[in-house]
Design a protein around this motif. Sequence first.
Motif, mmCIF file in Angstrom:
data_model
loop_
_atom_site.group_PDB
_atom_site.id
_atom_site.type_symbol
_atom_site.label_atom_id
_atom_site.label_comp_id
_atom_site.label_asym_id
_atom_site.label_seq_id
_atom_site.Cartn_x
_atom_site.Cartn_y
_atom_site.Cartn_z
ATOM 1 N N UNK A 376 0.846 -1.154 -0.121
ATOM 2 C CA UNK A 376 0.076 0.033 -0.103
ATOM 3 C C UNK A 376 0.608 1.347 0.105
ATOM 4 N N UNK A 377 0.725 2.078 -0.988
ATOM 5 C CA UNK A 377 1.818 3.000 -1.239
ATOM 6 C C UNK A 377 1.651 4.152 0.029
ATOM 7 N N UNK A 385 10.504 6.412 -0.304
ATOM 8 C CA UNK A 385 9.458 5.992 -1.519
ATOM 9 C C UNK A 385 9.230 4.542 -1.177
ATOM 10 N N UNK A 386 8.560 4.180 -2.261
ATOM 11 C CA UNK A 386 7.926 2.588 -2.062
ATOM 12 C C UNK A 386 9.096 1.556 -2.342
ATOM 13 N N UNK A 387 10.254 2.429 -3.124
ATOM 14 C CA UNK A 387 11.341 1.441 -3.266
ATOM 15 C C UNK A 387 12.276 1.650 -2.300
ATOM 16 N N UNK A 388 12.178 2.379 -1.250
ATOM 17 C CA UNK A 388 13.212 2.289 -0.022
ATOM 18 C C UNK A 388 14.070 3.711 -0.284
ATOM 19 N N UNK A 389 13.814 4.471 -1.026
ATOM 20 C CA UNK A 389 14.667 5.744 -1.416
ATOM 21 C C UNK A 389 14.348 6.631 -0.658
#
Length: 827
Positions: A376-377, A385-389
């Motif tokens: 879930x965003x 971010x959703x990518x862990x950045x």
Amino acid sequence: MTDKSMRPPEAQGSANKSKIGIISLIALAAVAFLMRMLSYGSLTADGGITFTGYDEFYHMRRILYTVSNFPGSLNFDTYINYPYGFEIGWPPFFDFLGALLAIILGAGQPDTRTIEFAGAFLPVLLGILTIIPVYVVAAAVFDRRTALVGAFAFAVVPAHVYISRFGTVDHHVAEVLLSTIAFAFFILALKTAEENKLSLNSFKNISSDKNLLRSLAFSVASGLFFSLFIYTWVGAPAFVSFIVLYALVQTTLDLKKGRESDYVFICSAITILATLLFTIPLSAGEVRQGLEMSAMYLSWFQVVYVLVMLVGVLLLWGFSAYVSKKDMDWRYYPGALILVFISGIVLLRMFSVEYYAFIAEGLRFFSGKGGYISTIAEAVPLFLTGQGKFTFSAVLGSFGLTFLTGIAGLFLFILELRNEKSKPEGVFFLVWTLFYAYLALSQRRFTYLFAVNASILTSYILWTLIDSLDFEAEVKKLIKPGRGAKAASEPVIRTGKKSPLKSKSKNKKIPESSSKTPEPDYFKLISGTALIALVFVPSIWVCAAYATDGVSIGPEWQDSLEWLEASTPETSYYLEPSETPEYGVLSWWDYGNWIIYIGKRPAVSNNFQTGVEDSSRFFITDSEEEAKTIVENLNVKYVITDTLMAEGKFSSIAEIAGKEIGDYYEVKTVTDSTGFKTVATPKQALLQTHIYKLHKLDGTSLSNFRLVHESAINSTENKSGKENTVKVFEYVKGATLTGTASPNETVMATLELSSNTGRKFVYQKGDVADENGLFEITVPYSTERKDNGVRADSAYSLTGENSTVYWVKVNENDVLNGKMIDINIPD
């Protein structure tokens, strides 16, 4: 009638301040209203009312149901998790308020349009009302001017405007309102109790001590709103625990300073007891049969949990009295209690796995872990971010610069609490703020809760800086020039008498020093104005974006779901979902609530994450037989796909199906003229998935799934910036073309088709004849269907490797009933 001139100066000043305060609050309400109605135009552009998200559509379904069955609530729905149905975990209070507002606006008989307007306007109304407890909290902890600016900051802070704007029919806005009211009353109770030295001995004079009665009334009111909070959100009991946590912190501080803590425990115990007493009747009307305990639904769990919190407060009280009586070191108090808490958790783990699981799952939920939360965003950490950045965009989008000013205010507030005698309301506000800050940092969706504290702390730091610039004094010089000269030349009016002016006073020269007001310091004026603008302009700018960013459902989905409602067989029990409907619709869970509310059809998967395993297995499989088995077991008639499912959402589908995204994409980081970028190249495994075959290839190689509609409008406004198309497929038994050809000959059935948009595509399915020349080809399309959907432009052309074209017609009944059609291809 009393002449205003007869009033004492103090009374006139107080009356003027009251008027200014009322006018200011009205102005604040107007600003809050305008900020929250910015999305009105975009949500009503087509003449109807569209809603802003996903859960909003299911809240509207419940509101619609409650209006029809008032005051009943929809607790079990056969239109979700089809064909099994699903028990709704949402407590009903928010939807009850929406239904009540609709009934009031509709004079007892609201139509659908009135119901939808009431649902869309309810968050605006609740958002504006939240300004009142925000003002009360800030005034109690700080002062009225901090409260006024804090309320203004809250009126425009994006995190709260986002959840309280027109069309955002979700219970989050009610969470903020009810929790802030509960905390405001608790702060008032604490403040009154501490100032009047409330203790157990005070109860001897309970009938005559108004201050005691006020403190008790505030505590009871706090408990009432805590119970309504529990009746609104399943996570609310954790906020009752927060009262116990505060009691531990405050008592520790009091023991360290040698102060009595009876006032803390009296307020805390009365608040939690009131919460318990109000929660029992509310929960009793909603719980399931028996004594089932569940933290995910309204059940006796909430009652028992609040009771445990009450016992916890009483134990804290007793232990603090023991420590104080024995004159023990204050450190024993928190140390022993923390040890007892840890031991209790261990014992719970050993002897009651179920209750331990409730607590563990609750902690995982608030920390953004477990289940499907990772997909879930809005549940990702605030700065990631959703990518862990690392990212700062979510902070700016939720707060503007209010987050930074709020954090600065928090540090300053902590320093002042350390330097001064810490008041209980200040300590409570600090613990409350740290708790909400943790929630916001761990999951960005909780920024709407932290918006209250960030706004108040922004006002606090802002006033501190403004005072250092003497901004108020400089503004008065600017807007009231010559005030000193005017005041010196005016007569003094005394009570009941007018002092006549002597003629010679007119010619009396006024000293130069009293006739001129010092010039304002423009540097301070500009600095103060820039400071205010720096805080508030970014917030207003972000909120202005909601004017055009209100609609979440794109026109392609709207078009397809309206077609679904109008052009597919109607299902039963829509407003009385106690029986199982005739068939279901399969799509990804993101779109389930849209399917239910706009399409008025049952959904296998919806935004409660029901049916997600079945959906993910269906879309990820490379076997049509497995796909058939899934839809037949679930009695699915229609499947809906979109471009996002085949691309951006595919990673979530793969993850829930237990697959690795690397199995389907080769991901590389490459460099180009703009720097580094990630490139994902599809692998062969992706091309074999059912989502790819359906959406990218129109199902042109499948035997039992046929395209029946594609969106007539394509949106280019989705987050990926790519065109989005929605396609609806029907599951059919299919007509089987069977016959003989040359042994081991490949026989191919081909059909030219036109979609409802006029797009041409070709269906092609083949089979290899066995050693006896027998072949079977199951096809899903009729050649005689001529409605406004997908239609055949010709008959099937059936060809072998060494044969001429053989034309075959297939009617709709053949396809729906799975008829065998015998064909012999001539040599």
